[in-house]
Design an enzyme around this catalytic site. Structure first.
Site, PDB file in Angstrom:
ATOM      1  N   GLU A 159       0.853  -1.197   0.000  1.00 39.04           N
ATOM      2  CA  GLU A 159       0.000   0.000   0.000  1.00 39.04           C
ATOM      3  C   GLU A 159       0.882   1.237   0.000  1.00 39.04           C
ATOM      4  O   GLU A 159       2.015   1.186   0.461  1.00 39.04           O
ATOM      5  CB  GLU A 159      -0.843   0.041   1.292  1.00 39.04           C
ATOM      6  CG  GLU A 159      -1.695  -1.174   1.504  1.00 39.04           C
ATOM      7  CD  GLU A 159      -2.425  -1.166   2.851  1.00 39.04           C
ATOM      8  OE1 GLU A 159      -2.353  -0.152   3.580  1.00 39.04           O
ATOM      9  OE2 GLU A 159      -3.054  -2.186   3.158  1.00 39.04           O
TER      10      GLU A 159
ATOM     11  N   LYS B  27       2.229   4.545   1.658  1.00 41.87           N
ATOM     12  CA  LYS B  27       2.237   5.063   3.036  1.00 41.87           C
ATOM     13  C   LYS B  27       1.838   6.529   2.951  1.00 41.87           C
ATOM     14  O   LYS B  27       2.592   7.366   2.476  1.00 41.87           O
ATOM     15  CB  LYS B  27       3.602   4.911   3.684  1.00 41.87           C
ATOM     16  CG  LYS B  27       3.569   5.359   5.138  1.00 41.87           C
ATOM     17  CD  LYS B  27       4.781   4.916   5.899  1.00 41.87           C
ATOM     18  CE  LYS B  27       4.633   5.197   7.384  1.00 41.87           C
ATOM     19  NZ  LYS B  27       4.297   6.567   7.722  1.00 41.87           N
TER      20      LYS B  27
ATOM     21  N   ASP C  73       0.986  10.261   3.863  1.00 42.04           N
ATOM     22  CA  ASP C  73       1.630  11.179   4.801  1.00 42.04           C
ATOM     23  C   ASP C  73       0.583  12.127   5.377  1.00 42.04           C
ATOM     24  O   ASP C  73       0.476  13.275   4.992  1.00 42.04           O
ATOM     25  CB  ASP C  73       2.719  11.963   4.063  1.00 42.04           C
ATOM     26  CG  ASP C  73       3.702  12.580   5.044  1.00 42.04           C
ATOM     27  OD1 ASP C  73       3.612  12.277   6.251  1.00 42.04           O
ATOM     28  OD2 ASP C  73       4.555  13.367   4.603  1.00 42.04           O
TER      29      ASP C  73
ATOM     30  N   TYR D 284      -7.371   1.922   6.073  1.00 40.18           N
ATOM     31  CA  TYR D 284      -6.478   0.806   5.745  1.00 40.18           C
ATOM     32  C   TYR D 284      -6.398  -0.287   6.803  1.00 40.18           C
ATOM     33  O   TYR D 284      -5.623  -1.215   6.661  1.00 40.18           O
ATOM     34  CB  TYR D 284      -5.061   1.324   5.476  1.00 40.18           C
ATOM     35  CG  TYR D 284      -4.570   2.361   6.480  1.00 40.18           C
ATOM     36  CD1 TYR D 284      -4.404   2.054   7.813  1.00 40.18           C
ATOM     37  CD2 TYR D 284      -4.283   3.656   6.061  1.00 40.18           C
ATOM     38  CE1 TYR D 284      -3.961   3.000   8.712  1.00 40.18           C
ATOM     39  CE2 TYR D 284      -3.838   4.615   6.951  1.00 40.18           C
ATOM     40  CZ  TYR D 284      -3.678   4.283   8.287  1.00 40.18           C
ATOM     41  OH  TYR D 284      -3.249   5.216   9.183  1.00 40.18           O
TER      42      TYR D 284
ATOM     43  N   LYS E 198      10.347   3.420   3.831  1.00 38.57           N
ATOM     44  CA  LYS E 198      10.391   4.869   3.648  1.00 38.57           C
ATOM     45  C   LYS E 198      11.163   5.226   2.383  1.00 38.57           C
ATOM     46  O   LYS E 198      12.144   4.568   2.051  1.00 38.57           O
ATOM     47  CB  LYS E 198      11.078   5.520   4.864  1.00 38.57           C
ATOM     48  CG  LYS E 198      10.277   5.405   6.156  1.00 38.57           C
ATOM     49  CD  LYS E 198       8.948   6.075   5.994  1.00 38.57           C
ATOM     50  CE  LYS E 198       8.432   6.857   7.149  1.00 38.57           C
ATOM     51  NZ  LYS E 198       9.199   7.563   8.068  1.00 38.57           N
TER      52      LYS E 198
ATOM     53  N   CYS F 135      30.073  27.245  29.574  1.00 36.93           N
ATOM     54  CA  CYS F 135      28.689  27.237  29.093  1.00 36.93           C
ATOM     55  C   CYS F 135      28.335  28.610  28.504  1.00 36.93           C
ATOM     56  O   CYS F 135      28.559  29.627  29.158  1.00 36.93           O
ATOM     57  CB  CYS F 135      27.753  26.906  30.253  1.00 36.93           C
ATOM     58  SG  CYS F 135      26.018  27.094  29.822  1.00 36.93           S
TER      59      CYS F 135
ATOM     60  N   CYS G 299      25.631  30.202  31.141  1.00 35.70           N
ATOM     61  CA  CYS G 299      25.924  30.609  32.523  1.00 35.70           C
ATOM     62  C   CYS G 299      27.417  30.777  32.790  1.00 35.70           C
ATOM     63  O   CYS G 299      27.812  31.228  33.866  1.00 35.70           O
ATOM     64  CB  CYS G 299      25.337  29.602  33.507  1.00 35.70           C
ATOM     65  SG  CYS G 299      26.189  28.029  33.489  1.00 35.70           S
TER      66      CYS G 299
ATOM     67  N   CYS H   6      26.973  21.038  30.692  1.00 33.61           N
ATOM     68  CA  CYS H   6      27.125  22.085  31.690  1.00 33.61           C
ATOM     69  C   CYS H   6      26.587  21.465  32.972  1.00 33.61           C
ATOM     70  O   CYS H   6      25.434  21.026  33.006  1.00 33.61           O
ATOM     71  CB  CYS H   6      26.275  23.291  31.290  1.00 33.61           C
ATOM     72  SG  CYS H   6      26.004  24.420  32.661  1.00 33.61           S
TER      73      CYS H   6
ATOM     74  N   CYS I 230      21.983  26.583  36.012  1.00 29.64           N
ATOM     75  CA  CYS I 230      22.143  27.241  34.712  1.00 29.64           C
ATOM     76  C   CYS I 230      20.761  27.627  34.179  1.00 29.64           C
ATOM     77  O   CYS I 230      19.877  26.770  34.063  1.00 29.64           O
ATOM     78  CB  CYS I 230      22.846  26.282  33.757  1.00 29.64           C
ATOM     79  SG  CYS I 230      22.882  26.890  32.064  1.00 29.64           S
TER      80      CYS I 230
HETATM   81  S1  IVH Z   1      -1.259   0.428   8.912  1.00 24.45           S
HETATM   82  C1  IVH Z   1      -0.014  -1.481  12.720  1.00 24.45           C
HETATM   83  N1  IVH Z   1      -1.213   1.458   6.509  1.00 24.45           N
HETATM   84  O1  IVH Z   1       1.731   5.315   9.322  1.00 24.45           O
HETATM   85  C2  IVH Z   1      -0.534  -0.914  11.488  1.00 24.45           C
HETATM   86  N2  IVH Z   1      -0.559   2.858   8.321  1.00 24.45           N
HETATM   87  O2  IVH Z   1       4.086   4.608  11.034  1.00 24.45           O
HETATM   88  C3  IVH Z   1      -0.634   0.560  11.550  1.00 24.45           C
HETATM   89  N3  IVH Z   1       0.065   5.130   7.675  1.00 24.45           N
HETATM   90  O3  IVH Z   1       0.187   5.215  12.451  1.00 24.45           O
HETATM   91  C4  IVH Z   1      -1.280   1.240  10.479  1.00 24.45           C
HETATM   92  N4  IVH Z   1      -0.293   4.894   5.526  1.00 24.45           N
HETATM   93  O4  IVH Z   1      -0.881   6.708  10.638  1.00 24.45           O
HETATM   94  C5  IVH Z   1      -0.979   1.677   7.812  1.00 24.45           C
HETATM   95  N5  IVH Z   1      -1.246   2.228   4.335  1.00 24.45           N
HETATM   96  C6  IVH Z   1      -1.027   2.451   5.615  1.00 24.45           C
HETATM   97  C7  IVH Z   1      -0.573   3.709   6.108  1.00 24.45           C
HETATM   98  C8  IVH Z   1      -0.339   3.857   7.473  1.00 24.45           C
HETATM   99  C9  IVH Z   1       0.081   5.727   6.483  1.00 24.45           C
HETATM  100  C10 IVH Z   1       0.460   5.774   8.945  1.00 24.45           C
HETATM  101  C11 IVH Z   1      -0.443   5.487  10.117  1.00 24.45           C
HETATM  102  C12 IVH Z   1       0.433   4.811  11.139  1.00 24.45           C
HETATM  103  C13 IVH Z   1       1.801   5.231  10.718  1.00 24.45           C
HETATM  104  C14 IVH Z   1       2.796   4.178  11.172  1.00 24.45           C
END
Ligand code: IVH
Length: 671
Positions: free
Chosen positions: A116, A118, A120, A231, A321, A415, A418, A433, A438
């Protein structure tokens, strides 16, 4: 009114109000007065109440906006913890993840995964009771989040009522998890509007989403272009490990009306996951929302249950990542920050540069060893990187200044705040320090003391704390409680009202929960999690203060380093003096009862109908005694408590040889 006519009018009003909402919230161009709007709304509410069974609440504007602003967010405990994901930063680390999984499963065969994007954004938990959205919360510390129900209800993509299409029956109680985000175009539009309106723009879509979700007035949230992808699920009752695979769950989520990302895919082995990761690095550029990696999840529910979780991340999933985004700039100077524990941290002050949408001008250099190792000088041209939330870091220098010797940097011997001598203890990379008085340390200590996770005192920002510590009005946290109006008037921006508000916040903060009080002390290595464990295990402040290293070490989560920092803290005379002063000022943490028996750190799973108390009550009881409740049975489960007509969890417990107990036995164990 005849029922048929009434229903028709309801539909019409829903349409009209939705239309006017759009004009008001999205186009900022209302067509009718507030008075007329309220009138329509009142008529709709009255009719909906009368014909409750006949309406589609997903379509109804009465359910989405209009609630009065909140004073503050309440907290909501999650029914099952919101875990986070461990990270892989390279393809090698992805392969290692797969190897580890195979080793744990004792197999050479390929494992099937789901991959999937990830997203943001901000993780949220949605709780549905009999298919109706009851509450929604942030992740918080994973166990307890903030109640942002009103705000989440303004997001049109979140169903207020789950759809019963498809083959999956809707459980009585279910937690749905997803990521709230703002799309890139909507983000740009929002920022343009903010700049035009004289507000400062958000740094990136994630911050914009977070800021929008944390509004106390949901009418502001309603104006923000928030969206969601779901998800995962958390707790469900009856248990629906009925979904044999994660893929089936995702289909189920879509059937129930939740938005599911369309770039999810099944992968038969780790090579396919890596191919997907490479593909997404390219595709990321054209997606209409930001992603910071991909997620690999084991598809089979059974295998997941067998693997369970370590610390706060499941063993069955990993976040891959994307490489951090980098940029080149120049170090103009190096400053020194003095932290709460006296550690001196060198910070590079750089010519501001934009990295992945954020202006960066400071990067931590960690310590002298790091500066030497990377051969960093003032004036150097350097590559800086940002990875997610992480503080920007200097990767390497790419061009050294001409006058290398003159411009090389050495942590000072005294420092900068201080003037006391700086020492470097054996075996430590940090310079410190060691003057406890301080002002830099005092300021950091007090800032930590009053923070949200600690005593949570409103109206005490860093600037005010600096002023007070520099003028010698306060030199430890306890001094805050001896402040008078006289001390405060004359400080910058402290009028009569702010002064009275601050004094009243201080007064109100005098009975904090024990765990928050422990956290506020700023004992090294003792964050919110350990503070909670201490409060739970020892129940009273006196018990915590007198706990021996040996007793502390008997607690699962506490190792030698934490144990020693706790006992050292409570042996230090100046700390004891502060504690005494706090006590005299009337600070009285709310104490509980000692977690007895073996519940501390024990994981329970509840199944079937319990006779003596509700599930929620049982959960509360277990947690108050230091245990956790999980929604699925794994080999890490300590006990399954089975009531009448238990579900598939019982079979699973038997298969995994997890002890199964009845209510009587449970009460006995709980003492
Ligand atoms: S699964 C244990 N799926 O990433 C499973 N999380 O670093 C947890 N996130 O807290 C969630 N995309 O907020 C899952 N496709 C995805 C995601 C996802 C983003 C976020 C989520 C989670 C964080 C973990």
């Amino acid at each position: 009114m005849e029922e048929k006519t009434a229903i028709k009018r309801i539909e019409e009003l829903q349409y009209l109000i939705n239309y006017h909402n759009k004009r008001y919230y999205q186009s900022d161009d209302p067509e009718i007065s507030d008075f007329e709007y309220d009138h329509l709304m009142r008529e709709l509410v009255a009719l909906e109440n009368q014909y409750a069974g006949h309406i589609d609440i997903n379509a109804s504007p009465t359910q989405r906006v209009g609630a009065a602003p909140l004073e503050k967010f309440d907290s909501i405990p999650h029914l099952s913890p919101m875990l986070s994901l461990s990270n892989a930063f390279s393809e090698e680390e992805i392969v290692s993840f797969d190897k580890r999984v195979k080793r744990l499963l004792d197999t050479q065969d390929d494992v099937s995964y789901v991959v999937e994007p990830k997203l943001d954004g901000i993780g949220v938990n949605l709780l549905y009771e009999k298919g109706i959205l009851k509450s929604g919360s942030t992740r918080g510390d994973g166990a307890v989040g903030e109640d942002i129900t009103q705000n989440l209800k303004t997001i049109h993509a979140i169903p207020l009522r789950m759809k019963s299409a498809g083959t999956s029956p809707i459980p009585d109680l279910i937690e749905i998890r997803g990521e709230v985000y703002i799309g890139t175009d909507a983000f740009k539009r929002l920022n343009r509007e903010r700049i035009a309106g004289g507000d400062s723009p958000f740094a990136n879509p994630r911050n914009a989403a977070a800021g929008s979700l944390r509004q106390l007035d949901s009418r502001i949230t309603a104006k923000r272009p928030l969206d969601i992808f779901c998800y995962a699920m958390g707790f469900a009752d009856p248990d629906i490990s009925g979904f044999p695979t994660h893929w089936d769950l995702l289909q189920g989520l879509a059937d129930w009306g939740f938005p599911v990302n369309r770039h999810i895919r099944r992968a038969d082995n780790i090579e396919e996951c890596i191919a997907y990761y490479r593909e997404m690095i390219v595709r990321r550029e054209t997606l209409p929302y930001e992603i910071d990696g991909t997620v690999i999840k084991i598809d089979s529910t059974d295998i997941r249950d067998r693997l369970g979780a370590v610390s706060r991340s499941p063993r069955w999933a990993i976040a891959c990542k994307f490489a951090a985004t980098q940029a080149t700039t120049i170090i103009e100077d190096i400053a020194i920050q003095v932290g709460r524990t006296g550690v001196l941290t060198p910070v590079a002050l750089m010519k501001p540069v934009r990295i992945a949408g954020v202006m960066v001008s400071r990067a931590t250099l960690h310590n002298q060893d790091e500066i030497d190792r990377k051969n960093i000088h003032i004036g150097d041209t350097v590559i800086v990187q940002r990875a997610g939330d992480v503080i920007p870091e200097i990767v390497k220098t790419v061009g050294t200044s001409e006058h290398e010797d003159e411009r090389s940097f050495q942590i000072p011997e005294t420092c900068p705040v201080c003037g006391s001598a700086i020492v470097r203890l054996e075996g430590e990379s940090a310079h410190r320090c060691i003057n406890l008085d301080c002002p830099a340390q005092i300021k950091e200590n007090i800032t930590h003391f009053v923070s949200r996770g600690g005593m949570d005192i409103d109206g005490l920002g860093e600037k005010l704390i600096s002023q007070m510590s520099e003028r010698g009005i306060i030199s430890d946290p306890a001094d805050l409680y001896y402040l008078t109006e006289n001390d405060l008037t004359g400080l910058e921006r402290m009028g009569g009202l702010s002064t009275r508000n601050l004094l009243s916040s201080l007064e109100k903060s005098k009975t904090p929960p024990l765990e928050k009080f422990i956290f506020s002390l700023g004992i090294r290595h003792t964050g919110e999690h350990i503070s909670k464990i201490l409060a739970c295990r020892f129940a009273t402040l006196d018990n915590v203060m007198s706990a021996s290293e040996e007793t502390l070490l008997s607690i699962k989560e506490i190792g030698p380093e934490i144990a020693s920092s706790i006992t050292t803290f409570f042996r230090e005379p100046s700390n004891l003096q502060t504690m005494e002063k706090l006590k005299k000022a009337g600070i009285k943490p709310v104490e509980g009862h000692v977690a007895s028996g073996g519940l501390l750190g024990k994981t329970f799973v509840l199944t079937g109908t319990l006779e003596k108390f509700s599930r929620n009550r049982a959960k509360e009881l277990i947690e108050s005694l230091g245990g956790n409740v999980s929604s699925s049975v794994t080999k890490n489960t300590d006990y399954v408590v089975a009531g009448t007509s238990p579900g598939s969890k019982l079979d699973k417990a038997r298969r995994l040889e997890v002890p199964v107990i009845d209510e009587e036995k449970f009460l006995e164990i709980a003492g």
